[in-house]
Write a protein that holds these residues in place. Structure first.
Motif, short mmCIF file in Angstrom:
data_model
loop_
_atom_site.label_atom_id
_atom_site.label_comp_id
_atom_site.label_asym_id
_atom_site.label_seq_id
_atom_site.Cartn_x
_atom_site.Cartn_y
_atom_site.Cartn_z
N ILE A 130 -25.06 -3.51 4.12
CA ILE A 130 -23.61 -3.55 4.35
C ILE A 130 -23.10 -4.95 4.02
CG2 ILE A 130 -21.77 -3.36 6.07
CD1 ILE A 130 -23.70 -1.47 7.63
N LYS A 131 -22.05 -5.05 3.25
CA LYS A 131 -21.43 -6.33 2.92
C LYS A 131 -20.25 -6.58 3.84
CE LYS A 131 -20.53 -5.64 -1.45
NZ LYS A 131 -20.09 -5.88 -2.84
N LEU A 132 -20.27 -7.73 4.50
CA LEU A 132 -19.15 -8.15 5.33
C LEU A 132 -18.46 -9.29 4.57
CD1 LEU A 132 -17.56 -7.93 7.97
CD2 LEU A 132 -19.19 -9.51 9.02
N VAL A 133 -17.35 -8.97 3.93
CA VAL A 133 -16.67 -9.93 3.06
C VAL A 133 -15.79 -10.87 3.88
CG1 VAL A 133 -15.02 -10.19 1.16
CG2 VAL A 133 -16.72 -8.34 1.11
N VAL A 134 -15.95 -12.16 3.63
CA VAL A 134 -15.13 -13.19 4.26
C VAL A 134 -14.25 -13.80 3.17
CG1 VAL A 134 -15.13 -15.43 5.43
CG2 VAL A 134 -16.84 -13.71 6.03
#
Length: 327
Positions: A37-41
């Protein structure tokens, strides 16, 4: 009769089509998560937002049993990374660690923002909250907000406020205070936070609203004086500093909140699964202890509550933006 049968046939085919289209989404919800899962900041590595996102990513990985990696996509006042997530597949594998700026400020203050914060996203959960401290140089002959405003009134040509950029949490409270108090001040944006603090301590800058972590050491060293807090409640680390509400400004609330969002259309089952996983994360004593050591306050709210809060915030900042000078 023929027309009635034809209508029923079309309704039946429509129902089949909807069922077939919904089947992949149901499947995703039932097997989620099965990959990274990518958690984009939408801010740079090392920023306050980035550090908070990384605090969440590690324990969330443990609860989900699947890797959660933080991906920084900074640029264009945080619209670059935010837009990237808005246009990503609604499968729960690309999420956004969004903020007040991405979802309430930018759509109201900036022109041609390429996403709709209400239509293009689904809330997952609200995670953190913090305000900003109003600080002045220790050499400035004021000790409270009333004295500061009196000084500004007596020194209009010298009155100014600093920020890290237009539309940020360090800009909006000062710009708003200037408007509602009727005290014009010059806005001086800084690219270098170190230079900003140096000029503020020297008295070249009249005032600054800033996140606690950036000014705490200066306050403790006695080079800066805290006069007010922009949050709705006093901050635990600055319990002696009154809120702007306490000082007679009931609508003066500028808080940086942080929340996790998914692209619109993400299956409800996926949102629920993430929501439940995060509710376990925020109950972990180690996580709570880590958060309390910083300046942000844990403020967990599940998806439905966050949706309501976001709508209210967008409306509130629309009103505020109408009062702020465009730059």
């Amino acid at each position: 009769m023929w027309h009635l049968l034809e209508l029923r046939r079309k309704d039946f085919l429509c129902m089949i089509w909807v069922a077939l289209m919904g089947a992949p989404l149901m499947s995703i919800a039932q097997t989620y998560p099965r990959q990274l899962i990518k958690l984009v900041v939408p801010y740079g590595a090392g920023s306050a937002t980035d550090l908070l996102a990384r605090r969440v990513a590690a324990p969330l990985s443990e609860v989900l049993g699947q890797g959660v990696v933080v991906e920084n996509r900074a640029g264009a006042n945080a619209t670059l990374g935010t837009t990237y997530v808005a246009k990503s597949a609604p499968d729960g594998y690309t999420l956004l660690f969004g903020t007040t700026q991405t979802h309430a400020v930018n759509p109201n203050l900036l022109d041609n923002v390429p996403y709709d914060s209400l239509k293009d996203f689904q809330s997952v959960a609200r995670m953190f909250n913090t305000g900003t401290v109003l600080v002045v140089s220790a050499s400035l002959p004021v000790n409270n907000l009333e004295q500061l405003l009196a000084w500004i009134k007596a020194n209009p040509k010298r009155a100014n406020f600093a920020s890290t950029a237009y539309g940020t949490v360090s800009h909006l409270p000062s710009a708003y205070l200037s408007k509602i108090s009727g005290m014009p001040m010059t806005h001086i944006p800084y690219n270098n936070a170190g230079q900003l603090m140096t000029d503020l301590a020297r008295g070249e800058i009249t005032m600054l609203f800033y996140p606690p972590d950036g000014v705490k050491a200066f306050i403790e060293a006695g080079t800066l004086k805290p006069l007010a807090w922009s949050g709705s409640k006093r901050h635990p680390q600055f319990s002696q500093v009154p809120t702007m509400i306490e000082l007679g400004y009931p609508d003066f609330v500028f808080e940086a909140w942080y929340a996790i969002f998914a692209p619109a259309g993400t299956p409800p089952g996926v949102i629920h699964h993430l929501d439940e996983a995060l509710s376990k994360v925020v109950k972990d004593p180690k996580f709570v202890q880590d958060v309390s050591a910083g300046s942000s306050v844990l403020y967990f709210a599940q998806a439905s509550e966050m949706d309501q809060f976001l709508r209210a915030e967008v409306a509130r900042f629309k009103r505020i933006a109408s009062m702020i000078d465009k730059e």
